[in-house]
Design a protein around this motif. Structure first.
Motif, PDB file in Angstrom:
ATOM      1  N   ASN A  21     -15.294  46.821   1.538  1.00 16.40           N
ATOM      2  CA  ASN A  21     -14.068  47.079   2.289  1.00 16.40           C
ATOM      3  C   ASN A  21     -14.361  46.924   3.779  1.00 16.40           C
ATOM      4  OD1 ASN A  21     -11.649  47.946   3.379  1.00 16.40           O
ATOM      5  ND2 ASN A  21     -12.080  50.122   3.033  1.00 16.40           N
ATOM      6  N   HIS A 166      -8.658  41.815   3.350  1.00 18.10           N
ATOM      7  CA  HIS A 166      -8.946  41.883   1.915  1.00 18.10           C
ATOM      8  C   HIS A 166      -8.603  40.576   1.207  1.00 18.10           C
ATOM      9  CE1 HIS A 166      -8.844  46.156   3.055  1.00 18.10           C
ATOM     10  NE2 HIS A 166      -9.718  46.303   2.090  1.00 18.10           N
ATOM     11  N   ARG A 332      -5.831  50.492  -3.230  1.00 17.62           N
ATOM     12  CA  ARG A 332      -7.203  50.202  -2.814  1.00 17.62           C
ATOM     13  C   ARG A 332      -7.467  48.704  -2.776  1.00 17.62           C
ATOM     14  NH1 ARG A 332      -6.507  55.020  -4.140  1.00 17.62           N
ATOM     15  NH2 ARG A 332      -7.894  56.707  -3.515  1.00 17.62           N
ATOM     16  N   GLY A 336      -7.941  49.120   0.822  1.00 20.19           N
ATOM     17  CA  GLY A 336      -9.275  49.699   0.813  1.00 20.19           C
ATOM     18  C   GLY A 336      -9.259  51.202   0.586  1.00 20.19           C
ATOM     19  N   ASP A 337     -10.426  51.816   0.807  1.00 24.13           N
ATOM     20  CA  ASP A 337     -10.591  53.245   0.513  1.00 24.13           C
ATOM     21  C   ASP A 337      -9.815  54.163   1.450  1.00 24.13           C
ATOM     22  OD1 ASP A 337     -12.286  52.544  -1.536  1.00 24.13           O
ATOM     23  OD2 ASP A 337     -14.098  52.701  -0.314  1.00 24.13           O
TER      24      ASP A 337
END
Length: 399
Positions: A21, A166, A332, A336-337
């Motif tokens: 990420n 991403h 996610r 991402g986180d």
């Protein structure tokens, strides 16, 4: 000169450990705006590194960005040698900073050791603390110092950047003359809150109209809003054989459930929040040559964090649970986180509690996906003349 400006001017070279990420790396580099960035990556994170590098080149302008490949991220010696090579490119260790948020645990640990062995001080080593409720995201240094990311980050993060990091492209929902309005969404919501079964009937109408496919076929059996007690901006769908096919499609998708997405997007936009959130309804996202579908109903970017909302007009536990876990994973994939996710549905209080417990037990994280149901929609609306109470929605946006 302020402490923040002094700090920014001292960051000449920044070393980042690239993980799967790249968003935390991007946030740190954008906040500190160094003259040179070293990207430490592995074979597994090379694609993420390339995406990160592309975005950093766009926002940092003339900054020099250097690649530093690690052959084996599990080998302490290999990691330390890579860090040492980067440090050797500078005139003095005092001009460097190491941010070890990304990468594997082994990479982070041995990068920090190598940095210290070369003379790097605790005040030059940091990680990104995402914070939480009542705690702002911040850069935390090993000497105990913390700098708020909100103060350092400018300009605001945008959805397009988050998705690009991403490897995701997206196409916004198009708007055309005669398309459904926000008032149409509000009217359907108020009618559904009075009669929840109406949502199922409207969804069945959507399926029927979609099956008929073309306005000239459906014109003999149009959808009549008045038959359901609705006073919408159209009298029927289709209104004639000449109704535009794309407009026809946008309307039957709207009555089948997109009205809830539009209304939720409007409610989030009404929140008086700083920084002001970017709200995008109907994110048609896709990734890779095969254009894998990653569609999400409502996306919000506020400060450094992304929020993704899945909306369904269903009230059954099985269907809502499927949508709940889908948005938990998709958030996610898209953000991402650091992303937050929520499900908005028509489930009753008991079902909402059960769904929330299910996702809490499985996910076990501080940013567990939130579930909102029929009672929340009633609280947020002004359908019965009451003052809307958006506290629960705003609290989630503050998390």
């Amino acid at each position: 000169m302020s402490e923040q400006m002094q700090y920014e001017s001292n960051v000449e070279k920044l070393i980042l450990l690239v993980g799967s990420n790249p968003l935390p790396n991007y946030l740190v580099a954008r906040a500190l705006r160094p003259e040179c960035v070293g990207l430490v990556y592995t074979k597994e994170t090379e694609v993420a590194k390339d995406r990160l590098k592309s975005e950093l080149q766009r926002v940092l302008g003339n900054s020099n960005i250097v690649d530093a490949f690690v052959q084996d991220a599990t080998c302490a010696l290999t990691v330390r040698r890579t860090i040492a090579r980067l440090l050797a490119q500078g005139n003095q260790i005092g001009s460097f900073e190491l941010n070890y948020t990304g990468g594997t645990k082994v990479m982070a640990a041995h990068a920090r050791i190598a940095f210290a062995e070369s003379g790097g001080m605790p005040e030059q080593s940091s990680y990104l603390d995402e914070g939480g409720k009542d705690v702002q995201p911040r850069l935390r240094y090993d000497n105990g110092r913390a700098l708020s990311l909100e103060e350092l980050c400018s300009p605001a993060l945008e959805l397009q950047t988050v998705l690009a990091l991403h490897g995701i492209n997206h196409r916004p929902r198009s708007s055309r003359e005669g398309a459904p309005t926000q008032d149409d969404a509000r009217k359907i919501l108020c009618a559904v809150l009075q009669e929840p079964e109406l949502a199922k009937k409207l969804y069945e109408e959507r399926i029927r109209l979609e099956t008929l496919r073309k306005p000239k076929v459906a014109v003999s059996e149009p959808f009549q809003p008045s038959a359901y007690g609705l006073d919408l901006s159209i009298r029927g769908l289709p209104e004639s054989e000449q109704t535009n096919s794309r407009l026809y499609k946008s309307w039957y998708k709207f009555i089948g459930g997109e009205w809830l997405e539009e209304w939720i997007g409007t409610k989030i936009g009404e929140l008086e929040m700083t920084p002001v959130p970017e709200v995008v309804v109907g994110v048609n996202a896709f990734r890779g040559e095969n254009r894998a579908n990653l569609e999400v109903d409502v996306a919000v970017v506020r400060g450094h964090r992304t929020y993704f909302v899945s909306c369904t007009t269903d009230d059954t536990k099985s269907r809502c649970k499927s949508k709940l876990f889908e948005v938990a994973v998709r958030s996610r994939q898209l953000g991402g986180d650091l992303a937050r996710a929520a499900l908005v549905c028509l489930a009753d209080d008991k079902t909402v509690r059960e769904l929330q417990q299910d996702i809490n037990d499985l996910w076990g994280a501080t940013n567990t996906t939130r579930v909102f149901g029929l009672s929340d929609l009633k609280t947020w609306s002004a359908c019965e003349g009451q003052q809307p109470n958006l506290y629960a929605l705003e609290s989630w946006m503050e998390s």
